[in-house]
Write a protein that holds these residues in place. Structure first.
Motif, PDB file in Angstrom:
ATOM      1  N   HIS A  70     -15.922 -47.348 -97.016  1.00 50.69           N
ATOM      2  CA  HIS A  70     -14.780 -46.689 -97.633  1.00 50.69           C
ATOM      3  C   HIS A  70     -14.913 -46.663 -99.155  1.00 50.69           C
ATOM      4  O   HIS A  70     -15.712 -47.406 -99.725  1.00 50.69           O
ATOM      5  N   CYS A 129      -9.456 -42.582 -99.909  1.00 46.59           N
ATOM      6  CA  CYS A 129     -10.819 -42.921 -99.525  1.00 46.59           C
ATOM      7  C   CYS A 129     -11.530 -41.574 -99.377  1.00 46.59           C
ATOM      8  O   CYS A 129     -11.138 -40.765 -98.520  1.00 46.59           O
ATOM      9  N   HIS A 132     -12.808 -40.433 -95.885  1.00 46.51           N
ATOM     10  CA  HIS A 132     -11.832 -40.361 -94.789  1.00 46.51           C
ATOM     11  C   HIS A 132     -10.510 -39.723 -95.198  1.00 46.51           C
ATOM     12  O   HIS A 132      -9.529 -39.840 -94.473  1.00 46.51           O
ATOM     13  N   MET A 137      -6.662 -40.923 -94.873  1.00 47.27           N
ATOM     14  CA  MET A 137      -6.816 -42.278 -95.421  1.00 47.27           C
ATOM     15  C   MET A 137      -6.427 -42.238 -96.885  1.00 47.27           C
ATOM     16  O   MET A 137      -7.267 -42.049 -97.769  1.00 47.27           O
TER      17      MET A 137
HETATM   18 CU   LIG Z   1     -12.466 -44.618 -95.590  1.00 48.08          CU
END
Ligand SMILES: [Cu+2]
Length: 145
Positions: A70, A129, A132, A137
């Motif tokens: 991440h 992130c 994502h 995210m």
């Molecule tokens: Cu992530």
């Protein structure tokens, strides 16, 4: 019983058993940061908690509590004007952070790695992130005096 068939059957059940044990971190998904070492954890596609309340001068620690990679990347338009930009990898602005990730996964936080930032300016900080964000995210830190 044919010995070869028997061994094949045993081999199957052993590998199935092992496969079920590979994701030990998953146990902590509902509360990934359950000690003082971090404040915001990262599951497969979520920051937990998604919104965190801090006070001015507080150092917030993120920890990758998942098996995925991440980033913690502040949105330039999502933080107070006077605040210092922050992103894993130490990038000075969002554009460079995004380029760094897309070039060679720069700023990627591996399993159990941490990132910290000290919030000196009150206000709302939105971050994402990068790999994502498509899975929603995203996170927010609200800093008060
Ligand atoms: Cu992530």
């Amino acid at each position: 019983m044919n010995r070869r068939v028997y061994l094949a059957a045993v081999g199957t059940s052993v590998s199935a058993g092992l496969a079920g044990c590979t994701s030990t971190l998953g146990v902590f998904d509902s509360e990934p940061c359950n000690d003082d070492a971090c404040h915001i954890g990262m599951t497969r596609t979520d920051f937990v908690p998604e919104e965190y309340e801090a006070t001015v001068g507080e150092t917030v620690v993120w920890k990758n509590t998942s098996e995925a990679i991440h980033t913690v990347t502040a949105l330039e338009t999502g933080i107070p004007d006077e605040a210092e930009y922050f992103a894993t990898g130490g990038y000075g602005d969002e554009k460079t952070a995004r380029e760094g990730w897309h070039e060679d996964h720069g700023g990627g936080l591996e399993t159990r790695e941490t990132f910290e930032y000290t919030f000196e300016v009150p206000g709302t900080y939105d971050y994402i992130c990068i790999p994502h964000v498509g899975a929603d995210m995203v996170g927010r830190v609200v800093v008060s005096e």
